[in-house]
Design an enzyme around this catalytic site. Structure first.
Site, mmCIF file in Angstrom:
data_model
loop_
_atom_site.group_PDB
_atom_site.id
_atom_site.type_symbol
_atom_site.label_atom_id
_atom_site.label_comp_id
_atom_site.label_asym_id
_atom_site.label_seq_id
_atom_site.Cartn_x
_atom_site.Cartn_y
_atom_site.Cartn_z
ATOM 1 N N ASP A 127 0.800 -1.227 0.000
ATOM 2 C CA ASP A 127 0.000 0.000 0.000
ATOM 3 C C ASP A 127 0.833 1.278 0.000
ATOM 4 O O ASP A 127 0.286 2.362 0.190
ATOM 5 C CB ASP A 127 -0.940 0.015 1.215
ATOM 6 C CG ASP A 127 -2.161 -0.863 0.976
ATOM 7 O OD1 ASP A 127 -2.676 -0.855 -0.165
ATOM 8 O OD2 ASP A 127 -2.603 -1.552 1.909
ATOM 9 N N ASP A 185 -6.736 -3.723 -6.009
ATOM 10 C CA ASP A 185 -6.377 -2.419 -5.434
ATOM 11 C C ASP A 185 -4.926 -2.034 -5.727
ATOM 12 O O ASP A 185 -4.567 -0.855 -5.789
ATOM 13 C CB ASP A 185 -6.541 -2.426 -3.903
ATOM 14 C CG ASP A 185 -7.731 -3.206 -3.401
ATOM 15 O OD1 ASP A 185 -8.128 -4.184 -4.068
ATOM 16 O OD2 ASP A 185 -8.246 -2.878 -2.337
HETATM 17 N N1 GLY Z 1 -7.415 -1.043 -0.552
HETATM 18 C C1 GLY Z 1 -8.352 -1.513 0.395
HETATM 19 C C2 GLY Z 1 -9.743 -1.103 0.117
HETATM 20 O O1 GLY Z 1 -10.070 -0.566 -0.919
HETATM 21 O O2 GLY Z 1 -10.542 -1.335 1.002
#
Ligand code: GLY
Length: 406
Positions: A127, A185
């Site tokens: 992330d 994501d």
């Molecule tokens: N990247 C985690 C979400 O979108 O919840």
């Protein structure tokens, strides 16, 4: 040993070639669309409200924390710097500073940037793009401080350590019942890498980003261009082991925010590389979203396009905000009816999000801007609440609309 011998020479060579390819790219030919004066006015009102809300947030938020959402008891939910959303609050403050040029927004942003800087060394998460590029990326874009550049390049190096060339992807999580999980994501984290190649001259970052995006096209998408949430790979062979969901209604469902991450991710990758395969992918995803029979009239998606119980299920304003921002950009890279359709859809989403149905009243909503997002419905976590990233992409989309609409 000669510094430039063997493997290093190859790396430098490929890096240089890739860099040359990246820097030689002419800017994407961007189409302009007409902005509606009434929506520009509404965008300004929403941005003014956002400034007021985030100034209140700055007063109420403990010095050492970041805002995340609302707790079940109605109080402000905060996080420390490790949470994947830690960069959104400083990032939103910087967008709002860009809009209003109010020095207190910049001061608050810089104070929170200092809290998250150490995450640049975090090799335990995919992330880092969200955390560092949405925060320090905006800071560097606005202020050109070389210290921010170094933070971003260190972050890109940390993120790159999670890339497995056999799989052709960056590993998303080290936790959970998966072997080598990659979630849709993760497309959002690639912008940190393309930026790093452009800025440093080391093409290996962009190569990782492109390889990840190509592998994701191959394995994450269904024939209708909806995407699975999680693909679990065998890290040794690269084989796909499982196609699963984590935050969606079912393995086979279209989790709304995941579709929005894919749309934004491939639009961004087209901007960054000019590879038409990414533009085509983004258009297919946009068409899946916009033609979906379960997309509500106001165009703010339910939390999953296949959620059992539609229409009596929560919306996800964050999915709407991410999709709106992406559609504005996609409309610039397309022509004719497609461009108009994407632009108009984004306008409708922004009109909805800036209405009382989603926009908070001043002093309410724990000082967040938007109401009605969903973090993870299956985990009963953050359901029908404000979320820091809904605010970030909403503010980004409003600024894009004002900047790109003529
Ligand atoms: N990247 C985690 C979400 O979108 O919840």
């Amino acid at each position: 040993m000669n510094k430039y011998s063997g493997k290093q020479t190859f790396k430098l060579f490929t890096g240089t070639v890739l860099l040359a390819a990246l820097t030689a790219l002419a800017p994407v030919q961007a189409q302009t669309q007409k902005a509606k004066p009434a929506l520009v006015q509404r965008a300004n009102q929403a941005l003014d409200l956002a400034v007021k809300q985030y100034k209140l947030m700055a007063q109420h938020l403990p010095d050492s924390l970041l805002p995340r959402s609302t707790n079940k008891d109605g109080s402000l939910m905060t996080s420390n710097s490790h949470w994947w959303c830690s960069g959104f609050y400083p990032g939103t403050l910087l967008y709002l500073y860009e809009y209003k040029k109010d020095a207190s927004l910049k001061t608050e942003a810089l104070k929170r940037l200092a809290l998250i800087e150490n995450e640049k060394n975090n090799k335990g998460t995919h992330d880092l793009g969200f955390m560092m590029y949405c925060s320090f990326g905006n800071a560097y874009r606005l202020f050109k401080d070389p210290a921010y550049k170094e933070v971003l390049l260190t972050s890109a190096r940390s993120l790159s350590t999670r890339f497995n060339p056999t799989v052709g992807c960056i590993k998303s999580w080290d936790h959970g019942a998966f072997t080598f999980p990659v979630i849709i994501d993760n497309m959002m984290n690639l912008e940190l890498l393309t930026w790093a190649s452009r800025t440093s001259g080391d093409g290996s970052f962009a190569k990782i980003a492109k390889t990840h995006a190509n592998t994701t096209i191959k394995n994450h998408f269904r024939p209708d261009y909806s995407s699975y949430h999680v693909i679990d790979y065998d890290g040794g062979t690269g084989a796909v082991l499982q196609k699963k969901t984590h935050q969606g209604a079912a393995d086979s469902s279209a989790w709304s925010r995941g579709q929005a991450w894919g749309l934004y991710g491939y639009t961004m990758m087209y901007r960054e590389t000019r590879d038409k395969a990414y533009l085509d992918q983004a258009k297919h995803i946009a068409d899946f979203i916009l033609n979906n029979p379960n997309l509500p009239e106001d165009m703010i998606p339910y939390w999953d396009y296949n959620a059992p119980g539609i229409p009596d299920v929560p919306r996800d304003a964050s999915a709407g905000a991410v999709a709106a921002s992406a559609l504005l950009e996609l409309s610039r890279y397309t022509t004719g009816k497609d461009a108009t359709r994407y632009w108009n859809a984004a306008e409708k989403m922004l009109t909805s999000l800036s209405s009382p149905a989603y926009l908070a009243k001043e002093g309410e909503n724990n000082d967040f801007i938007l109401m009605h997002s969903v973090g993870s419905f299956p985990h009963k976590s953050e359901v029908d609440v404000p979320l820091s990233y809904a605010d970030y992409y909403f503010v980004e989309a409003l600024l894009r609309y004002k900047q790109w609409g003529k």
